[in-house]
Design a protein around this motif. Structure first.
Motif, PDB file in Angstrom:
ATOM      1  N   ALA A 103      20.194  25.154   7.084  1.00 16.12           N
ATOM      2  CA  ALA A 103      20.608  25.589   5.751  1.00 16.12           C
ATOM      3  C   ALA A 103      19.443  25.495   4.761  1.00 16.12           C
ATOM      4  N   ILE A 104      18.661  24.429   4.853  1.00 14.36           N
ATOM      5  CA  ILE A 104      17.497  24.277   3.970  1.00 14.36           C
ATOM      6  C   ILE A 104      16.460  25.352   4.282  1.00 14.36           C
ATOM      7  N   HIS A 105      16.266  25.638   5.559  1.00 10.98           N
ATOM      8  CA  HIS A 105      15.317  26.692   5.929  1.00 10.98           C
ATOM      9  C   HIS A 105      15.717  28.030   5.306  1.00 10.98           C
ATOM     10  N   LEU A 106      17.002  28.337   5.351  1.00  8.54           N
ATOM     11  CA  LEU A 106      17.471  29.598   4.773  1.00  8.54           C
ATOM     12  C   LEU A 106      17.255  29.633   3.260  1.00  8.54           C
ATOM     13  N   LEU A 107      17.506  28.513   2.611  1.00  6.30           N
ATOM     14  CA  LEU A 107      17.320  28.462   1.159  1.00  6.30           C
ATOM     15  C   LEU A 107      15.852  28.634   0.776  1.00  6.30           C
ATOM     16  N   THR A 108      14.973  27.972   1.482  1.00  4.03           N
ATOM     17  CA  THR A 108      13.549  28.025   1.144  1.00  4.03           C
ATOM     18  C   THR A 108      12.877  29.266   1.696  1.00  4.03           C
TER      19      THR A 108
ATOM     20  N   TRP B 294       9.246  28.891   2.885  1.00  5.03           N
ATOM     21  CA  TRP B 294       8.150  28.700   1.912  1.00  5.03           C
ATOM     22  C   TRP B 294       7.738  27.223   2.004  1.00  5.03           C
ATOM     23  N   PRO B 295       6.533  26.922   2.515  1.00  5.23           N
ATOM     24  CA  PRO B 295       6.197  25.524   2.813  1.00  5.23           C
ATOM     25  C   PRO B 295       6.330  24.562   1.641  1.00  5.23           C
ATOM     26  N   ALA B 296       5.843  24.946   0.467  1.00  2.00           N
ATOM     27  CA  ALA B 296       5.929  24.020  -0.678  1.00  2.00           C
ATOM     28  C   ALA B 296       7.376  23.737  -1.045  1.00  2.00           C
ATOM     29  N   LEU B 297       8.233  24.754  -0.971  1.00  3.07           N
ATOM     30  CA  LEU B 297       9.648  24.550  -1.285  1.00  3.07           C
ATOM     31  C   LEU B 297      10.311  23.684  -0.230  1.00  3.07           C
TER      32      LEU B 297
ATOM     33  N   GLY C 127      23.437  24.370   1.966  1.00  3.82           N
ATOM     34  CA  GLY C 127      23.004  25.721   1.652  1.00  3.82           C
ATOM     35  C   GLY C 127      23.216  26.137   0.220  1.00  3.82           C
ATOM     36  N   ARG C 128      23.446  25.174  -0.693  1.00  3.90           N
ATOM     37  CA  ARG C 128      23.654  25.526  -2.098  1.00  3.90           C
ATOM     38  C   ARG C 128      22.342  25.354  -2.860  1.00  3.90           C
ATOM     39  N   PRO C 129      21.907  26.396  -3.572  1.00  5.88           N
ATOM     40  CA  PRO C 129      20.574  26.372  -4.207  1.00  5.88           C
ATOM     41  C   PRO C 129      20.544  25.570  -5.499  1.00  5.88           C
ATOM     42  N   ASP C 130      20.404  24.264  -5.393  1.00  2.00           N
ATOM     43  CA  ASP C 130      20.258  23.409  -6.574  1.00  2.00           C
ATOM     44  C   ASP C 130      18.873  23.645  -7.177  1.00  2.00           C
ATOM     45  N   PRO C 131      18.782  24.142  -8.419  1.00  2.00           N
ATOM     46  CA  PRO C 131      17.460  24.513  -8.963  1.00  2.00           C
ATOM     47  C   PRO C 131      16.617  23.324  -9.414  1.00  2.00           C
TER      48      PRO C 131
ATOM     49  N   TRP D  22      16.661  45.144  -3.744  1.00  2.00           N
ATOM     50  CA  TRP D  22      15.991  43.868  -3.512  1.00  2.00           C
ATOM     51  C   TRP D  22      16.962  42.723  -3.799  1.00  2.00           C
ATOM     52  N   GLN D  23      16.574  41.558  -3.282  1.00  6.06           N
ATOM     53  CA  GLN D  23      17.239  40.324  -3.720  1.00  6.06           C
ATOM     54  C   GLN D  23      16.175  39.264  -3.973  1.00  6.06           C
ATOM     55  N   LEU D  24      16.444  38.414  -4.940  1.00  8.30           N
ATOM     56  CA  LEU D  24      15.510  37.354  -5.299  1.00  8.30           C
ATOM     57  C   LEU D  24      15.537  36.238  -4.265  1.00  8.30           C
ATOM     58  N   HIS D  25      14.409  35.570  -4.142  1.00  4.17           N
ATOM     59  CA  HIS D  25      14.383  34.334  -3.364  1.00  4.17           C
ATOM     60  C   HIS D  25      15.478  33.422  -3.915  1.00  4.17           C
ATOM     61  N   PRO D  26      16.332  32.842  -3.063  1.00  6.22           N
ATOM     62  CA  PRO D  26      17.498  32.105  -3.584  1.00  6.22           C
ATOM     63  C   PRO D  26      17.145  30.965  -4.531  1.00  6.22           C
ATOM     64  N   LEU D  27      16.032  30.257  -4.279  1.00  6.94           N
ATOM     65  CA  LEU D  27      15.686  29.145  -5.162  1.00  6.94           C
ATOM     66  C   LEU D  27      15.037  29.655  -6.448  1.00  6.94           C
ATOM     67  N   ALA D  28      14.245  30.713  -6.348  1.00  8.08           N
ATOM     68  CA  ALA D  28      13.690  31.304  -7.574  1.00  8.08           C
ATOM     69  C   ALA D  28      14.816  31.828  -8.452  1.00  8.08           C
TER      70      ALA D  28
END
Length: 913
Positions: free
Chosen positions: A217-222, A225-228, A249-253, A329-335
């Motif tokens: 789930a974390i991999h999908l959210l990030t 992206w290594p830094a994320l 899998g919930r994108p806490d900003p 397009w879709q935005l990166h979920p964390l961005a």
């Protein structure tokens, strides 16, 4: 020995920092034979692990006794001379002789840079050993002289020098003089993203107890992206006892906002940042939608020009399929999560204006979920209700019932309560989710206030009531509704009239009026909505053809039924996802044909591979799949497993009050208990069946599959077991006559073989053989085989005896040989049945899939390619592709990303539970 700390390298000792060894990328860096590669370029936004990768590569190079010179432009203050000085110092750290000649030739003239580079490359060549020169933060090379020096280093490099440039932006260094294409390797952010396996390894290295599903789930959210990924790991570790929403899998900003605002967003122009903030309010967007949100002065081409560079920055992902003729397009979920914080800080009036523009624009594109969501966000509940009504109808007619469910669920209870049309749609949702009590309550409340409904809506309510009765296996209720169903008002809309056609066919075939059921499909106009034919939904023409096939199957004409089912299944697959309901119903009905022709084990495997669960679209298919799966266990001699399965099935059918199907399951249980010599249990099952019959004293005598008929068959079986043979024979004759009058001749075949066994036990061999011959003639005409085998334990012996008669018709002899061959296939030790299928409580995404399909869907969630999925599951590549086609069909998904998104939502939903 090469020291750990290199001139110009990042100021840390590599052994003090745990770095993930990304072997696949290291192998690419190692590349072809020494001397063939001239240059490596690592180009990606900040945080993609360029320096970390080079540090891990450094360890391999040192171990291989390859010299390394490291120049970090971010650490160099000043101009061109400082760069050259740093370059010479880095090379001097390897061998002081390398820059010696460069110092001698250093003169401040126009050719100074080229002269210095030539001297350095001569020194490198003279050194002999391989040297890797790493220029980190190469995007800082803004001076023309520095860029020229880098260009010349690549062009003039001897075979023992490899230049490596790592930076954020495009480096204006050409490789025009490179001899072959393999001499240059460029790795971008897509190459540098962590794969799922690398993310799992990285997170386990920092969080040893992390669950694999949470790590995925974390991999999908990030998105790798290594830094994320590093920030996510730190956030999970920081919380310790409090589970982080990232694990579900919930994108806490909050953990990522500082990083994006410091390292990513400053690289955007003010206009780009504003456009991204606007687009964050939508789940996905096109250039035209972006222009609508941005307002006056913005066009789709301008927005496309501004957005496209952000794909390279890793902020946007282009969706694989065009929608409404546009690229999306879709935005990166964390961005997006961080940008939504910024959007939420805008004045409320400005936010509402954006949402209004969004729902108006999305409505024009037929994007029903999104327009309802934005109408609600804009505070316009009336508009949201109207949009939901329109969208629900469109999606329903396209066979996308799962999307109807999610669409209606967006509305709050107050909006549903004040709008009877929406409450009617809620009833359809409850029916689709098997929430039959809720649906019955909705129907009752709407009938109590029918005066508030327009005539067209009242007729839709009648149709829903009929379908509720069908799903509840309440044929009597459907019969009571028949007059109301037949009297369609002039105002009845196309939607209801399309459904009426199939409901009437179903009702007539269950009343034994097979010709009338088929006539409706043949003679009445095909279902149309707004002039367009309805094909693949429950109201469509393909389901109508299925019902024709079912009418033949109920009569016992399996060969006719099979031809129809096969044709419908082929057309449904050709038409794609919009015919998913028709395809699933046809596959469920095909189970009975496979059972008859190939036996229960083959049919049970088909259920497991193609269907997954026993909860069919109509009670008929639910019962067929339960019985077939159970008889596969019986055929393998697994009687205890069969009894346990029947017990679970009985509980499942009781939960949904499917009493007629429950009666058949109780009768099946009685037969298995007698086979286990558990006579007391069999009599208890008979008592349960008798009590069930007592709850239905007023069965319509015209209705097929009555509980009373099942009770009569159970009484016959017990009478034969107890030796009450004349009584059993009389009951068989009475029931046979009843079945013949109704046209259920397939059930007559089994009764003939029961009568043959009774005659044999009574010592009447000639009468027994005559019964067997009659059963063979009828079974052959209908295309039955397994029905004869499973009539009772001695049925095959009776058939064998008759097959040896010298005057028997050769056609029947051959037919008996085919039955014998089927019996042998069931005794084959390799013909093990699959495990009995579970009876799920939930209606989740994976419920729609078979066990194998669910495994593949979960691997799609992990971004594995088809070949890796095939290797992981031990399947062929073609088998994986075949399962993927079924997954797309069942989930109404248009590719791997769409399936992954559905599964991601499932993960989030499970986390909320």
């Amino acid at each position: 020995m090469q020291p750990d700390f290199l001139p110009g390298a990042p100021a840390l000792r590599t052994r003090s920092r745990r770095l993930l060894v990304r072997q696949a990328l290291l192998d690419r860096l190692a590349g072809p034979e020494p001397g063939q590669r001239r240059c490596i370029v690592l180009r990606a936004p900040p945080g993609f692990g360029k320096t970390s990768l080079l540090l891990t590569w450094q360890r391999q190079l040192v171990a291989a006794e390859i010299d390394i010179a490291w120049v970090r432009l971010a650490d160099i203050e000043g101009g061109d001379l400082q760069f050259m000085a740093a370059l010479m110092a880095a090379l001097a750290g390897i061998d002081s002789a390398i820059p010696r000649a460069a110092v001698v030739h250093a003169r401040p003239d126009a050719d100074a840079i080229e002269r210095l580079v030539i001297a350095l490359v001569r020194g490198v060549a003279a050194h002999g050993r391989r040297i890797v020169l790493i220029v980190d933060d190469a995007h800082r090379a803004e001076s023309g002289n520095v860029l020229n020096a880098l260009q010349l280093l690549v062009e003039y490099a001897p075979s023992n020098l490899l230049c490596v440039f790592a930076g954020r932006d495009h480096l204006p260094v050409t490789m025009a003089h490179a001899p072959v294409s393999k001499s240059v390797l460029e790795l971008r952010n897509e190459d540098l993203r962590f794969t799922l396996a690398e993310s799992l390894d990285y997170l386990r290295m920092r969080l040893p107890c992390i669950d694999e599903r949470a790590a995925a789930a974390i991999h999908l959210l990030t998105e790798g992206w290594p830094a994320l990924l590093r920030l996510a790991g730190a956030e999970v570790r920081r919380r310790r006892g409090t589970p982080s929403p990232l694990l579900h899998g919930r994108p806490d900003p909050e953990p990522f906002a500082a990083y994006f605002r410091a390292h990513v967003f400053p690289r955007l122009s003010v206009t780009q940042r504003r456009l991204l903030t606007l687009c964050a309010a939508t789940a996905r967007f096109s250039a035209a939608l972006c222009a609508d949100l941005a307002g006056e002065g913005y066009t789709a081409p301008l927005c496309a020009e501004l957005l496209e560079p952000m794909v390279r920055e890793g902020l946007l992902t282009a969706l694989p399929h065009r929608m409404a003729g546009e690229r999306w397009w879709q935005l990166h979920p964390l961005a997006r999560a961080v940008l939504l914080l910024d959007f939420g800080a805008w004045p409320e009036a400005e936010q509402r204006k954006v949402h209004v523009s969004a729902w108006q624009s999305l409505t024009l594109r037929g994007m029903h979920h999104e327009d309802v969501r934005h109408a609600l966000a804009a505070g316009d509940t009336d508009a949201a209700g109207r949009l939901a009504e329109r969208g629900a109808l469109t999606l329903f007619l396209q066979g996308r019932m799962s999307e109807v469910i999610s669409l209606v669920r967006q509305l709050d209870p107050a909006t549903l309560c004040t709008n009877p049309n929406l409450r009617l749609w809620m009833g359809w949702v409850e029916l689709a989710e098997y929430r039959l009590d809720d649906c019955a309550g909705t129907v009752a409340r709407l009938r109590a206030e029918a005066s508030r409904l327009e005539p067209a809506m009242r007729y839709r309510l009648t149709l829903l009531d009929c379908l509720l009765a069908i799903r509840s296996d309440d044929n009597d209720a459907v019969s009571r509704l028949l007059p109301e169903l037949l009297e369609a008002p002039p105002e009845a809309d196309d939607f209801a009239l399309a459904g009426r056609r199939n409901v009437l066919s179903w009702l007539y075939l269950h009343r034994g009026e097979f010709d009338e059921a088929r006539r409706i499909q043949r003679d009445e106009p095909p279902p149309m909505i707004g002039g367009e034919p309805i094909v693949g939904t429950l109201f469509g023409a393909l389901v109508g053809q299925c019902l024709i096939g079912l009418s033949y199957a109920v009569e016992g004409h399996m060969q006719r039924a099979e031809r129809i089912y096969r044709n419908v299944l082929r057309e449904a697959h050709e038409r794609g996802a919009r015919c998913a309901e028709a395809a699933r119903l046809t596959a469920q009905l095909l189970v009975e044909v496979l059972y008859e022709q190939h036996g229960p084990i083959v049919a049970a495997r088909f259920i497991q591979d193609q269907l997954g669960t026993h909860d069919g679209l109509i009670p008929d298919t639910t019962l067929r799949m339960i019985i077939v799966s159970n008889r596969a266990q019986q055929a393998a001699g697994r009687l205890r497993e069969a009894l346990a399965h029947l017990g679970q099935a009985a509980g499942f059918l009781q939960r949904y009050r499917m009493d007629r199907a429950l009666a058949c399951v109780l009768f099946e249980r009685l037969r298995v208990e007698l086979a286990c010599n558990d006579v007391d249990a069999a009599r208890a099952s008979f008592q349960e069946l008798d009590a069930l019959h007592a709850r239905h004293p007023d069965e319509d005598p015209r209705t097929l599959r009555q509980i009373g008929d099942v009770l009569a068959r159970a009484r016959i079986v017990l009478a034969v077991h107890d030796g009450e043979l004349p009584f059993a024979l009389a009951k068989i004759e009475a029931l046979r006559e009843r079945y013949e009058q109704r046209g259920q001749v397939n059930l007559v075949v089994s009764l003939l073989l029961h009568a043959a066994e009774v005659e044999r036990r009574l010592g009447r061999g000639g009468a027994s053989a005559a019964r067997v011959r009659a059963a063979l003639r009828l079974g052959h005409r209908l295309g039955l085989m397994q029905t004869l085998l499973s009539a009772h334990d001695n049925a095959l012996a009776l058939i064998r005896t008759v097959a040896t008669e010298p005057q028997l018709d050769p056609v029947l002899v051959f037919y008996a040989e085919r039955i014998e061959a089927l019996a042998r296939s069931l005794r084959d030790e390799t013909a093990a049945p699959p495990p009995t299928t579970r009876f799920p409580e939930d209606r989740s995404v994976t419920r729609l899939l078979t066990l194998r399909e669910a495994e593949i869907a979960e691997l799609l969630l992990q971004s594995l390619p088809n070949k890796k999925i095939a290797l992981t599951l031990g399947l062929s590549l073609d088998t994986v592709k075949w399962h993927l086609k079924n997954i797309y069909l069942k989930l109404d998904a248009h590719g791997r990303d769409a399936v992954a998104e559905r599964m991601r939502h499932e993960l989030a939903r499970d986390g909320r539970k």
